[in-house]
Motif scaffolding. Structure first.
Motif, short mmCIF file in Angstrom:
data_model
loop_
_atom_site.label_atom_id
_atom_site.label_comp_id
_atom_site.label_asym_id
_atom_site.label_seq_id
_atom_site.Cartn_x
_atom_site.Cartn_y
_atom_site.Cartn_z
N UNK A 189 30.57 -58.65 2.43
CA UNK A 189 31.80 -57.97 2.04
C UNK A 189 33.00 -58.77 2.56
N UNK A 190 34.21 -58.28 2.28
CA UNK A 190 35.42 -59.00 2.66
C UNK A 190 36.35 -58.11 3.49
N UNK A 191 37.17 -58.76 4.28
CA UNK A 191 38.25 -58.07 4.95
C UNK A 191 39.58 -58.70 4.53
N UNK A 192 40.62 -57.90 4.57
CA UNK A 192 41.97 -58.42 4.39
C UNK A 192 42.67 -58.29 5.72
N UNK A 243 42.48 -62.99 2.61
CA UNK A 243 41.23 -62.30 2.29
C UNK A 243 40.11 -63.19 2.78
N UNK A 244 39.23 -62.64 3.62
CA UNK A 244 38.23 -63.46 4.30
C UNK A 244 36.87 -62.80 4.24
N UNK A 245 35.85 -63.58 4.60
CA UNK A 245 34.52 -63.01 4.79
C UNK A 245 34.58 -61.96 5.90
N UNK A 246 33.55 -61.15 5.98
CA UNK A 246 33.53 -60.07 6.97
C UNK A 246 33.53 -60.60 8.40
#
Length: 439
Positions: free
Chosen positions: A175-178, A191-194
């Motif tokens: 999933x991703x995190x912002x 916007x990056x990897x978890x």
């Protein structure tokens, strides 16, 4: 880099004052995050029950741009549910039938092996297999053929496969995190990897934006922009960069939160005097006021079933967290311990409420069991902000300050395992954990 850290006050969004929780205004072009701003995962703490697993170095990964086994191991350790068994110096791949007795003697209950091969066209063939070292069973594997840019994603998907096979729950590593950085006078959204790595820039801006929120399908971000010198709510398509105006009414428009079906947003508007809660169609239109209040109502968040909205209000004299039906009506107070509670976020299964509570002047992350009302402080830091649950509900990401530096952290719900995602690209703010990605 700013040295002071004043935690976000939810009522600031109802005034022209610009909070330090910021997000960039535009999300159009994508570029790689500079090396200095890359994150490094540091896992600390010991959980009560952890599954011992050995991740053998993947054959050929020493010549690959990414060390797949190291990424997989870091993912699993950060989850709090795995403990790594040293597998350095071994020579195994997905075609090898390992001596599971030997690995059992080393203390491993499971073993992951694999290989990375560079193909003639420049792509990479990544393969792996998972073994149950106790029963000697082959638990399956996967293979991928990807370009270099997707090697990290492959590692995260392997970690997801292992996590689900061994725990029965879906992993969140792909999933991703912002998150947001402020460097000098520029505000940037990433916007990056978890794990905080592989960050992509979605532009930067001198004009702050606050309160970003991922849509339920992970394709859009809602946020509040100050680019027109007043807070205005937009929804932005992450892949195309197109955006649409949602709320630009008289006064303040702030704190957007998505409904679980993605069809509507809860927002805080002051158009009728005072900051009050409304719902509005995700394509814009006329908002519907939820209730009447003499206080400031803000920071709404929907329950997972879409029937309730949790929010912050000072209607009792100090900010506390309340709950109201999405159809409106009377609000019910939820938090009673502590005199200052803000920034609610709900676990996807609806069992847990995480929020920030001021305790003796320190802002600490707390978690409440909604079935019993039991509350636990799970951090020892003093400037925590903006918690957000992972889509499987097992981890929380939040912003804080450690050893005088801004940082993003993940923590298990009991606070026993924490991972620091420490950036060097400026003040780090506003983490929001995106939903599961489509396979």
């Amino acid at each position: 880099m700013t040295t002071d850290r004043t935690p976000y006050i939810p009522f600031a969004a109802a005034t022209p004052h610009i909070s330090r929780r910021v997000l960039v205004a535009a999300l159009g072009s994508v570029s790689a995050l500079p090396a200095l701003a890359q994150f490094k995962v540091e896992v600390t703490g010991v959980g009560l029950t952890q599954l011992p697993i050995a991740i053998a170095p993947f054959r050929g990964e020493a010549q690959a741009p990414q060390k797949i086994s190291a990424i997989v191991q870091a993912d699993l350790e950060r989850s709090g549910q795995f403990r790594a068994i040293d597998a350095a110096g071994t020579s195994l791949d997905e075609t090898t039938r390992p001596d599971v007795g030997l690995w059992r003697q080393k203390g491993a209950d499971s073993l992951a092996v694999g290989s990375v091969t560079r193909l003639a066209d420049g792509r990479f063939d990544v393969r792996f297999r998972l073994w149950d070292a106790v029963k000697g069973q082959d638990l399956g594997g996967q293979s991928f053929v990807v370009t270099q840019v997707d090697l990290r994603l492959v590692a995260h998907r392997i970690a997801d496969f292992i996590f689900e096979k061994l725990t029965g729950e879906r992993g969140v590593f792909s999933t991703r995190i912002a998150y947001v950085t402020k460097a000098g006078t520029r505000y940037s959204l990433w916007v990056a990897d978890a794990d905080g790595e592989n960050a992509q820039s979605a532009l930067s801006s001198p004009e702050p934006i606050i309160s970003p929120a991922w849509s339920p399908n992970g394709g859009q971000l809602a946020y509040v922009s100050f680019e027109s010198r007043k807070p205005v709510v937009y929804v932005h398509d992450v892949s195309s960069g197109r955006r649409r105006l949602i709320a630009n009414f008289r006064g303040s428009n702030s704190a957007p939160a998505w409904s679980p079906d993605g069809r509507s947003l809860a927002v805080t508007l002051s158009r009728d005097g005072g900051s009050q809660l409304y719902t509005i169609d995700a394509n814009g239109g006329e908002p519907r006021r939820l209730m009447q209040s003499a206080g400031i109502d803000t920071e709404p968040v929907f329950s997972s079933d879409g029937r309730s909205i949790f929010f912050v209000s000072d209607r009792g004299g100090a900010p506390q967290i309340y709950r109201v039906s999405t159809s409106g009506g009377n609000a019910e107070r939820v938090t009673f311990s502590g005199s200052y509670n803000i920034s609610p976020t709900l676990s996807p299964d609806g069992k847990w409420l995480a929020y920030i509570s001021r305790v003796s002047g320190a802002f600490k992350l707390h978690v409440m069991d909604l079935s019993t009302g039991t509350v636990n402080a799970i951090t020892d830091s003093s400037a925590d902000e903006n918690p957000s649950f992972a889509p499987n509900g097992r981890l929380i990401v939040y912003a804080t300050q450690q050893q005088g530096r801004d940082a993003l952290m993940t923590t298990t719900l009991d606070g026993k395992i924490k991972a620091r995602l420490a950036g060097q690209g400026g003040d780090i703010r506003e983490p929001d954990w995106g939903p599961f990605q489509k396979q």
